[in-house]
Motif scaffolding. Structure first.
Motif, PDB file in Angstrom:
ATOM      1  N   GLU A 149      22.236   4.730 -50.903  1.00 35.09           N
ATOM      2  CA  GLU A 149      21.932   4.230 -52.250  1.00 35.09           C
ATOM      3  C   GLU A 149      22.142   5.312 -53.301  1.00 35.09           C
ATOM      4  N   ASN A 164      24.898   5.153 -56.407  1.00 35.53           N
ATOM      5  CA  ASN A 164      24.510   5.382 -57.805  1.00 35.53           C
ATOM      6  C   ASN A 164      25.305   6.528 -58.415  1.00 35.53           C
ATOM      7  N   SER A 172      27.825   6.329 -61.625  1.00 31.63           N
ATOM      8  CA  SER A 172      27.567   7.138 -62.819  1.00 31.63           C
ATOM      9  C   SER A 172      28.811   7.901 -63.271  1.00 31.63           C
TER      10      SER A 172
END
Length: 285
Positions: free
Chosen positions: A163, A167, A171
């Motif tokens: 996870e 992310n 980003s």
């Protein structure tokens, strides 16, 4: 001690010594002490000069300080609980630094966050492995977030680490479902000739969010979709020249429907295609 006879003639004395023997001289004790002191100075000088006789000089044992003596005032306080010299002999002390290392508590051995260094190293290796797997997959083809998460799960990456990696990729813009949807709409429509319905099914299969799918499909204009369907219909009708109109119409309709075009688009594209075809009726082979 006796010496070989000399040329001198000695007569026997009161102690009954033979005239042919010579006795060793007797040194006074006080003179021996003086000569011993001077001999010690001579040995020291010989040792300083590196004389070979200095190697044969016996040296007294050197007593090294023990750890309890180096610890400070506690050794000089004369504590009665200190072990005897006989008990300490033959045992090797571990030293002050080693005792402090052994007495270190697990909390002090851990970092400020309470995590053991081994655990942090394992997480770092897992994070590096997750990054390598992700970059390798994205270099091969565009992937949605869901697709990449499935790959990381098959590689047995921890869910928390996976996870965090997803992310991070989002980003920095390396993982973008919206950009992927627009790219798929362009390639599926222009290269493969798919309509809106077939493209929407492909995006859903890759688990892209419905709102992203709607925004991506809005890139296709109605005129563009009709033009692309007409091109496919005209090309396909040339391959159905051996069939009558009814058979060719049925086959062409199924072909365009499987491409994902709506019924209205299919009807308009077929009209244009049959207008360019010269009907010869039913032909049997």
């Amino acid at each position: 001690m006796s010496f070989p006879p000399s040329d001198d003639k000695h007569e026997g004395g009161a102690d009954g010594t033979a005239s042919g023997e010579r006795l060793a001289p007797v040194t006074n004790l006080r003179d021996a002490r003086r000569s011993g002191a001077s001999h010690g100075g001579a040995e020291a000088a010989a040792s300083a000069s590196g004389h070979p006789s200095a190697r044969r000089t016996s040296r007294p044992p050197v007593a090294f300080p023990r750890a309890d003596e180096e610890s400070g005032p506690s050794a000089e306080s004369g504590d009665s609980e200190a072990p005897a010299a006989g008990e300490r002999s033959g045992k090797r002390t571990s030293g002050v630094w080693s005792r402090s290392f052994l007495d270190e508590s697990p909390d002090e051995a851990a970092g400020d966050d309470g995590v053991q260094p081994g655990a942090r190293a394992g997480d770092s290796r897992s994070g590096s492995r997750a990054s390598n797997v992700s970059m390798h997959q994205l270099a091969r083809r565009g992937m949605s977030r869901w697709e990449l998460s499935q790959v990381l799960a098959k590689r047995e990456i921890e869910p928390e680490i996976a996870e965090a990696e997803l992310n991070r990729l989002e980003s920095v813009g390396l993982l973008d479902d919206a950009a992927l949807a627009v790219t798929l709409v362009y390639t599926q429509h222009n290269r493969k000739g798919l309509g809106r319905t077939a493209i929407a099914q492909e995006l859903k299969r890759r688990h892209i969010a419905p709102d992203i799918i709607d925004d991506a499909l809005a890139e296709i204009e109605d005129e563009d979709e009709l033009e692309r369907a007409t091109e496919l219909a005209v090309k396909r009708i040339g391959q159905l020249s051996s069939y009558d109109d009814e058979t060719a119409k049925r086959r062409l309709n199924g072909f365009l429907a499987r491409k994902g075009y709506s019924s209205s688009i299919v009807r308009q594209a077929m009209d244009v295609a049959f207008a360019s075809r010269r009907s010869r009726g039913v032909r049997f082979q």
